[in-house]
Design an enzyme around this catalytic site. Structure first.
Site, PDB file in Angstrom:
ATOM      1  N   HIS A  17     -26.027  21.040  -1.911  1.00  0.00           N
ATOM      2  CA  HIS A  17     -26.038  21.645  -3.225  1.00  0.00           C
ATOM      3  C   HIS A  17     -24.927  22.669  -3.369  1.00  0.00           C
ATOM      4  O   HIS A  17     -24.731  23.460  -2.453  1.00  0.00           O
ATOM      5  CB  HIS A  17     -27.393  22.319  -3.438  1.00  0.00           C
ATOM      6  CG  HIS A  17     -27.627  22.758  -4.839  1.00  0.00           C
ATOM      7  ND1 HIS A  17     -27.647  21.878  -5.898  1.00  0.00           N
ATOM      8  CD2 HIS A  17     -27.825  23.983  -5.363  1.00  0.00           C
ATOM      9  CE1 HIS A  17     -27.866  22.559  -7.006  1.00  0.00           C
ATOM     10  NE2 HIS A  17     -27.977  23.831  -6.708  1.00  0.00           N
ATOM     11  N   GLU A  38      -6.012   1.814 -13.445  1.00  0.00           N
ATOM     12  CA  GLU A  38      -5.528   2.983 -12.704  1.00  0.00           C
ATOM     13  C   GLU A  38      -4.207   3.494 -13.291  1.00  0.00           C
ATOM     14  O   GLU A  38      -4.030   4.697 -13.499  1.00  0.00           O
ATOM     15  CB  GLU A  38      -5.346   2.639 -11.224  1.00  0.00           C
ATOM     16  CG  GLU A  38      -6.670   2.480 -10.484  1.00  0.00           C
ATOM     17  CD  GLU A  38      -6.505   2.076  -9.018  1.00  0.00           C
ATOM     18  OE1 GLU A  38      -7.459   2.258  -8.260  1.00  0.00           O
ATOM     19  OE2 GLU A  38      -5.424   1.566  -8.637  1.00  0.00           O
ATOM     20  N   CYS A  95       0.813  -1.206   0.000  1.00  0.00           N
ATOM     21  CA  CYS A  95       0.000   0.000   0.000  1.00  0.00           C
ATOM     22  C   CYS A  95       0.851   1.262   0.000  1.00  0.00           C
ATOM     23  O   CYS A  95       0.686   2.140  -0.837  1.00  0.00           O
ATOM     24  CB  CYS A  95      -0.937  -0.013   1.200  1.00  0.00           C
ATOM     25  SG  CYS A  95      -1.902   1.488   1.379  1.00  0.00           S
ATOM     26  N   CYS A 136      -1.553   1.838  -2.955  1.00  0.00           N
ATOM     27  CA  CYS A 136      -2.515   2.937  -2.827  1.00  0.00           C
ATOM     28  C   CYS A 136      -1.882   4.315  -2.708  1.00  0.00           C
ATOM     29  O   CYS A 136      -2.348   5.260  -3.332  1.00  0.00           O
ATOM     30  CB  CYS A 136      -3.441   2.721  -1.642  1.00  0.00           C
ATOM     31  SG  CYS A 136      -3.280   1.215  -0.722  1.00  0.00           S
TER      32      CYS A 136
END
Lengths: 655, 512
Positions: free
Chosen positions: B480, B208, B59, B64
Site C-alpha cells: 500500500h 504504441e 528490439c 522495444c
C-alpha cells in the site's frame, strides 16, 4: 448554524466531491480541549474553514460541540440526518444527533439502559474500519470509536495511513519523483529551464501548493471513507470520542457534545488504536521544537534546511522526498539504516540517496535543540547539538528537525490494566494469540498496536479476517508470513520473505543460496567507460534501468569521488534468497529500483505459492522492464563470480 | 540432439547463425559458451526510407528499446503538463518539446548498445560477420563483404533468426504508400518532427507509436480497418483505445487509406476508403510485419516456409533437420524478444550441452506500452469462454484511478469531453482476472491496463504459471499504496451485474 453549514458542505461534496478546495472540513473533528497541548498547530481548523467557506454561518466561539454533534449526525444519522439538516429541522444540539448513536429511539438520557453492541471497535484507522465494516456487513451491530489524539494534532477518520502515513507520503513521493525526472525530461526533449539555486531539480517548487494539494486529497478520501461507513446505516455507529474500558464488557467515553460520561456494553471489543511517533522527552528542546511525520504533511511553511533524526523507513522516505523537492536534507543515523531489512538492499538505498543529495551522518545523535531568531527567510532557526559516538560535539543550524525514531501504540488511556489486557511494558504493544485475541477473551487487537508488521494492508486484512471468524463462521487465520512491503524512498525498495541475514540465521549459511544480478550499463562515453574499468565491486548486483541508462542521470557533486565519477550508480538491485535443500525455493525476494512497489506485488504471490529458482528461470521476461531482471539471475554470492554483463536494456537481455 | 559431433569437424563452424537480433545472438553466445565454434551473420537491409542501423536486431534498434525510451519521454510529458504544477512544481504552462533532442538521446543509447553487443560477441568468442548470408547448399552459405570477393563457409547446424520487417502495401494496392510512408523502422531516428501524423493499423506497434506521439504533443490519427489489438482481450483492448482517445489520439474506425500523394507544401494527402481526404505531415504504416526470409536461398537448402514466409517448426526445427529457426520467423509463435532469447538459449543447450529442455510457449507475459500500458499473461476472456464455456468462466473486474492521478484530477483531451462538466479523465486502470470455476477458480488470464503494467505483470505471470487460484490472490496482502494491490481485493464478477468501478478510494488499495 454551524452544524448546518457543515452538513450542507457534506451534501455539497456529495454532488461535487472533486471540488475539495471549496469543501469545508468534512467530518473532521477537533478535540478542542486538548488542542492547546499540541506543540504545533499545523492543523486544519474546522471552524475557520467553515467560516471562511460559508460566511453566512453564525460564528461560534468554540469549535463547538454542535459541530461535533452535527458531524456525528452526518455520519451516523445517514440520510435521515442529512435530510433533517437540509430541512432546517436540526437545531444543532449534539444530543439530538446522538439519537443515531444511542439506538433507534433517538433518546440519549443517562437513565436509559446501556446500549448493547456486538462489537465495539476502538480506533478508526485502516484495521478498525475494515473490521467494523466487515462485522456490520455480517449483520452485527457495531460501534466504531475514532480515537482523537491526546496530543491534540487532530485529523479525522482514517487513522495514520490516510492522514499522516501512506497516502500523503506516497503523494509527496510522487511529487519528488516528478522533480527527479526533470533531468530526464530535458534530455528527452522537454524544454524545461534549469535554474541555478533551485536544488537538484533546477525548477522552483512551491511547498505551500503541495501541502494544500495533499491536504485536499486526504480530505476528499476522508470524506469518501465517511460515506462508506455511513452506507452501513444503523449497523455501524461512528463516535468521535476517546473510549476506555470500564470493564471487559463496558466501554465508557465522554459524549463529545455534552461532555458527560456515557457507557455502552460490548459483547466483543477490538482495539485498533495504532501508534504515534515517539518524541524524545530526554533531549532538551525536542518536545518544543521538533516535528514528526504527524506534522510534516501539513507543515504550513517550507521545511527549509531539514535534519531528519532516525533511519527507519519513515525517516528515509521523508528525507528522500524533501531532498528531491529542493530542500537541503541531513539524516542523523544512530547505528544502521533500515534496521531489520536486508543489509545489502538497505545500504544500496542509502548509497543512492546520498548520490542524489541526502547527507548522511552516521553514529550521530541529537544532544539538544535550541530555538534562535528566525533566519532571513522567516523560517525558524533551530540550533542542534549533534554528538558523534566518539564524543565529538558539533552544532548545526536547521529550519526543521524531524524525529522519526520509532512509534509507540497509544494504549495508555484505554484502561487496559483495569481489565487485565496484557501488553509489553517496554513497547506498549498488546499481546495477542494467533487469532488476534488478547489476554482477555472477548477483547481483540489488530494493527500497529500489536507486535506484528505495522502495515496498513496487514491491519485491513487482519481486521476483516477476524470479523469473518467472529461472525461469519470462518476459520481462516491471518497469515503474517510472506507479507510484501515497499519502502518508498527515491529509488524504492520492495521485499517479501526473509532478508539474507534472517535466512542465514534461520537456516544456516550452507543452506542458503543467494542469486544476484549484476548488469552494468555499457556507457560508451569515456568517463563512464573509465569508471567501468575501475569498478571494483564484483558482487554488487546492480543494473541500471533502461530509461535511466538512456539519460545517464548524474550524481550530486558531493557524492563524487573524482572527476570521472559523475554518473549515478546503477539504480537497480535484484536479489533472490533461496533454500538449497528445498530445490532452491525462494524464501526472500528483494528489489531496489523504480516502481518497486508495483514490481514486488506479483512476485509476493509467486513466493507464497512456493516458487523455486527454476520457476523464476523458466518465466519469460517482459521486455523491456526492470522486473524481467528476475527471470535471468545467474550469479550466486557463493560462486564469487564477477559477472559484468554488457547489457544496458534495463532488467532484460536484448542480446 | 546429435551425438555424432565428430561429423562437425568437416565443417568450418559447428553453428552458423543468420540474424544478429535477440534470438540469434542469444543462441550464438550460449552455443559458444558450451564450446561450439560459432559464426553470426548480421546485415541490415535499409528500410523503404533508407534507414539503417547496427547490430542487435529489431528490439534494440527499431523496437522495444527506442520505443520504451520514447514512451518514457512521453509519460514525462503527461506528468509535466498535468501533474507537476499541482504537486508544487513551477514548470510554467505548456512546456514545449524538441523532437531532435529526443531522437539524439535515444539514438545515443541505441549506439551504445550496438557497441556493447559487438563486444559481447567478441568476449563470447563468436565470429561476427557483417554481411548478408545466402544458402548455396544445405550445409553451405555464401556472403560478400564490401569490396571483397564472395566467400563460402560451411556449417554443421544453422539457425535462421532473421526476424521480421514492417510491411507497406505495394503501389498496386495503395498508390503512393510505399514512397510516402514511414514505418517503425524509421520513426525512432526521424530527423524532422513527425508533425501531424497518420498511423495506419491498430496493432500494438501502431498504438504504441500513436500513443507516444500523442503524449509528445503531435496531433495523431489512427486509421483502424476493423478492431484494435486483434488477439488480445477485447475489454482491455477497448480500454486502451478509450484511454488513448481521452488523451487526444483521434481514431478513424473502419477505414483504410486508398491513395496517397504529395501536396505542394510537402504534406501527404491521404484518400481514405470512406471518401475522406486529409493531409498529414507523416504517415506511419503499422499494419503488420513479414518474416525476412526471402533472399536467403531457402530453395538451395531445401527449406520450406508457410505462405507468410515463416517456418513451421517442431521445437524450433525446420523441415531440414539440421536447420533451426527462432524468433519472429517462427510460424504461430509470439513475436517477442524474451521468447526469442529463451528459445535460442534452450536450443543451444540442446545442440551442444546434451540438454533435453524444450521451450515452453505457453503463458508468455507481454505488455503493450501505450500511454496507459496493458499487461497480460494467459488467455483472454473470449478465448477462455471458447475453451471452457461461458458457464465455467468467472471474470473478476476492478476499475480504478491511481492515487497519484486521482489527486491531480487529470483532465481529458477536449475531444473526449461531452460537456463542460465532463472534463475529468475516467479511471484508467482496469484489473481483470479470468478464472475457471471447475478448476477451483484457477486464474487462466491475468490482464491489467494502467501505469507500469509491464513492471506489475511480471511477478503475477510467475504466479499464474504456478497455477495461482483466485483464493491465492485473495490471501495475498497488498503493498500500500500501489496499483498492483488492486489484485488482492477483487470481489465483483462480471456475472454479478454490480459495478466494478471503484468509488473514491486510494488507487488499487483499500484503506477505508
Amino acid at each position: 448554524m454551524a452544524p448546518i453549514a457543515i452538513l450542507a458542505a457534506i451534501l455539497f461534496c456529495n454532488v461535487a466531491a472533486s471540488n475539495v478546495e471549496e469543501m469545508a472540513a468534512g467530518h473532521e473533528a477537533h478535540v478542542t480541549n486538548n488542542k492547546s497541548t499540541c506543540p504545533h498547530s499545523f492543523v486544519e481548523d474546522t471552524q475557520t474553514l467553515a467560516k471562511a467557506k460559508h460566511p453566512t454561518s453564525k460564528e461560534s466561539d468554540v469549535v463547538s460541540d454542535e459541530v461535533q454533534g452535527a458531524v456525528i449526525g452526518g455520519i451516523i444519522g445517514g440520510k435521515n440526518g442529512s435530510a433533517g439538516a437540509v430541512g432546517g429541522a436540526m437545531h444543532g444540539t449534539g444530543g439530538a444527533m446522538y439519537g443515531g448513536l444511542m439506538g433507534s429511539s433517538g433518546t440519549a438520557t443517562s437513565a436509559a439502559p446501556l446500549s448493547r453492541y456486538d462489537l465495539v471497535v476502538i480506533g478508526g484507522g485502516s484495521g478498525g474500519m475494515a473490521a467494523a465494516k466487515e462485522a456490520a456487513k455480517l449483520g452485527k451491530r457495531v460501534a466504531l470509536f475514532d480515537y482523537p489524539s491526546p496530543q491534540g494534532t487532530t485529523w479525522g477518520i482514517g487513522g495514520t495511513c490516510l492522514n499522516v502515513g501512506c497516502i500523503p507520503r506516497k503523494l509527496m513521493h510522487y511529487a519528488a519523483l516528478i522533480g527527479a525526472s526533470f533531468y530526464d525530461a530535458r534530455l528527452l526533449g522537454w524544454q524545461l529551464p534549469d535554474v541555478r539555486g533551485q536544488g537538484h531539480s533546477g525548477i522552483a517548487h512551491d511547498w505551500g501548493q503541495l501541502v494544500k494539494f495533499v491536504r485536499n486529497k486526504v480530505r476528499q478520501l476522508r470524506f469518501s471513507y465517511g460515506n462508506a461507513l455511513r452506507s452501513y446505516g444503523n449497523s455501524l455507529t461512528y463516535v468521535n470520542a476517546l473510549a476506555r474500558f470500564e470493564s471487559a464488557g463496558v466501554i465508557e467515553y465522554e459524549n463529545p457534545s455534552s461532555g458527560e460520561t456515557q457507557k455502552l456494553t460490548a459483547d466483543k471489543v477490538l482495539i485498533a488504536v495504532g501508534g504515534r511517533p515517539n518524541i524524545p522527552e530526554d533531549i532538551p528542546g525536542a518536545v518544543e521544537h521538533d516535528i514528526t511525520s504527524d506534522d510534516i504533511f501539513t507543515l504550513d511553511r517550507p521545511p527549509g534546511r531539514t535534519l531528519v533524526v532516525g533511519a527507519g523507513y519513515i525517516a528515509l522516505e521523508t528525507a528522500g522526498f524533501l531532498n528531491e523537492i529542493n530542500f537541503d536534507v541531513s539524516v542523523a543515523v544512530r547505528s544502521v539504516v533500515l534496521r531489520g531489512f536486508d543489509r545489502q538492499c538497505a545500504e544500496k538505498i542509502a548509497q543512492l540517496m546520498a548520490e542524489v543529495g541526502v547527507r548522511f551522518m552516521y553514529s550521530v545523535t541529537v544532544g539538544s535543540i535550541t530555538k534562535k531568531q528566525p533566519d532571513e527567510s522567516g523560517l525558524p532557526s533551530l540550533e542542534v547539538e549533534l554528538r558523534s559516538r566518539d564524543g565529538n560535539i558539533v552544532t548545526e543550524v536547521y529550519n526543521t528537525v524531524l524525529f522519526a525514531t520509532g512509534r509507540t501504540p497509544e494504549t495508555a488511556s484505554l484502561g487496559l490494566d483495569a481489565v487485565g489486557v496484557k501488553y509489553d511494558a517496554q513497547t506498549s504493544k498488546i499481546a495477542v494469540n494467533d487469532v488476534e485475541q488478547t489476554s482477555v477473551p472477548n477483547v481483540y487487537a489488530v494493527g500497529d498496536c500489536i507486535p506484528q508488521l505495522e502495515l496498513t494492508p496487514v491491519a485491513v486484512r487482519a481486521g476483516e479476517v477476524l470479523a469473518r471468524r467472529l461472525y461469519g463462521g470462518s476459520t481462516e487465520k491471518m497469515d503474517y508470513e510472506m507479507v510484501p512491503t515497499t519502502v518508498f524512498t527515491p529509488f524504492e525498495y520492495g521485499s517479501v520473505g526473509l532478508s539474507e541475514e534472517q535466512a542465514v540465521k534461520k537456516y544456516g549459511k550452507d543452506a542458503i543460496e543467494t542469486f544476484l544480478l549484476e548488469v552494468e550499463t555499457a556507457h560508451t562515453d569515456p568517463p563512464a567507460l573509465s569508471r567501468l574499468a575501475h569498478s571494483s565491486a564484483p558482487l554488487l548486483t546492480h543494473f541500471e534501468d533502461l530509461e535511466l541508462s538512456g539519460v545517464h542521470r548524474p550524481k550530486v557533486a558531493t557524492a563524487r569521488s573524482d572527476g570521472f565519477d559523475i554518473f549515478l550508480s546503477a539504480s537497480n538491485l535484484s536479489k533472490l534468497v533461496c533454500l538449497r535443500n528445498e530445490n532452491n525455493r525462494v524464501v526472500g525476494f528483494h528489489y531496489v529500483g523504480r516502481n518497486a512497489g508495483e514490481v514486488t506485488q506479483g512476485f509476493a504471490l509467486a513466493l507464497r505459492l512456493g516458487a523455486t529458482k527454476s520457476d523464476f528461470d523458466r518465466m519469460l521476461g517482459i521486455q523491456p522492464t526492470d522486473a524481467e531482471s528476475f527471470s535471468g539471475l545467474t550469479v550466486t554470492r557463493r560462486s564469487g563470480e564477477s559477472f559484468v554483463a554488457a547489457g544496458g536494456c534495463g532488467g532484460g537481455r536484448c542480446g | 540432439m546429435d551425438s555424432e559431433m565428430d561429423g562437425a569437424e568437416r565443417y568450418d563452424y559447428d553453428l552458423i547463425v543468420i540474424g544478429g537480433g535477440s534470438g540469434g545472438m542469444a543462441c550464438a553466445k550460449e552455443s559458444a559458451m558450451q564450446g561450439a565454434k560459432v559464426a553470426l551473420f548480421d546485415f541490415v537491409k535499409p528500410s523503404t526510407q533508407g534507414t539503417k542501423w547496427g547490430l542487435g536486431g529489431t528490439c534494440v534498434n527499431v523496437g522495444c528499446v527506442p520505443k520504451k525510451l520514447m514512451h518514457y519521454g512521453a509519460l514525462l510529458g503527461g506528468k509535466l503538463h498535468h501533474d507537476a504544477a499541482k504537486y508544487g512544481w513551477q514548470v510554467g504552462k505548456d512546456v514545449k518539446h524538441d523532437w531532435a533532442t529526443l531522437v539524439q538521446t535515444v539514438q545515443n543509447h541505441v549506439k551504445s548498445l550496438n557497441f556493447s553487443y559487438r563486444s559481447g560477441l567478441r568476449v563470447a568468442n563468436v565470429t561476427y560477420i557483417n554481411a548478408l548470408a545466402k544458402f548455396t547448399s544445405p550445409h553451405h552459405i555464401t556472403y560478400t563483404l564490401k569490396g571483397k570477393e564472395p566467400t563460402t563457409v560451411s556449417g554443421h547446424y544453422f539457425l535462421i533468426a532473421t526476424g521480421g520487417r514492417p510491411q507497406i502495401p505495394p503501389e498496386s494496392e495503395v498508390p503512393g504508400a510505399l514512397e510516402l510512408s514511414i514505418t517503425s523502422d524509421d520513426i525512432f531516428s526521424l530527423k524532422r518532427p513527425p508533425g501531424k501524423t497518420l498511423v495506419v493499423g491498430a496493432s500494438y506497434i501502431a498504438l504504441e507509436c500513436a500513443g507516444f506521439l500523442t503524449e509528445l504533443g503531435f496531433p495523431v490519427t489512427v486509421a483502424v480497418r476493423s478492431i484494435l489489438l486483434r488477439g488480445f482481450d477485447r475489454q482491455c483492448s477497448e480500454k486502451v483505445g478509450e484511454m488513448m482517445f481521452n488523451l487526444g489520439t483521434r481514431f478513424k474506425m473502419q477505414v483504410t487509406p486508398k491513395r496517397m500523394s504529395k501536396t505542394p507544401d510537402g504534406q501527404v494527402e491521404v484518400a481514405f476508403s470512406n471518401g475522406d481526404v486529409e493531409a498529414f505531415d507523416t504517415v506511419l504504416y503499422a499494419t503488420g510485419r513479414h518474416a525476412d526470409t526471402k533472399g536467403l536461398g531457402l530453395d538451395k537448402a531445401g527449406l520450406k516456409t508457410a505462405a507468410n514466409g515463416k517456418f513451421e517448426c517442431v521445437h524450433e526445427q525446420t523441415n531440414v533437420p539440421h536447420i533451426f529457426a527462432v524468433g519472429d520467423v517462427l510460424f504461430g509463435k509470439p513475436e517477442l524478444t524474451p521468447v526469442a532469447i529463451q528459445a535460442g538459449e534452450i536450443l543451444a543447450r540442446r545442440l551442444f550441452a546434451q540438454s533435453e529442455a524444450r521451450m515452453d510457449y505457453e503463458n508468455v507475459p507481454t505488455t503493450i506500452f501505450t500511454p496507459f500500458e496493458y499487461g497480460c499473461v494467459g488467455i483472454s476472456e473470449e478465448i477462455a469462454i471458447e475453451r471452457y464455456g461461458e458457464n465455467d468462466i468467472e471474470t473478476y473486474l476492478f476499475e480504478f484511478m491511481p492515487l497519484e492521478l486521482a489527486a491531480a484530477h487529470r483532465e481529458k483531451h477536449p475531444q473526449a469531453c461531452t460537456s463542460e462538466m465532463d472534463v475529468d479523465l475516467p479511471p484508467p486502470c482496469l484489473a481483470k482476472l479470468v478464472c475457471v470455476s471447475s478448476l477451483g477458480e484457477r486464474v487462466m488470464g491475468f490482464h491489467y491496463v494502467g501505469q507500469n503494467a509491464g513492471e506489475m505483470t511480471q511477478g503475477f505471470a510467475l504466479a499464474v504459471r504456478l497455477g495461482a487460484k483466485k483464493h491465492d490472490f485473495d490471501t495475498l496482502v497488498g503493498i500500500h499504496p500501489t496499483d498492483a494491490e488492486s489484485f488482492t481485493a477483487m470481489t465483483v464478477t462480471r456475472g454479478s451485474g454490480e459495478s466494478w468501478v471503484a468509488t473514491g478510494g486510494c488507487g488499487g488499495g483499500k484503506c477505508g
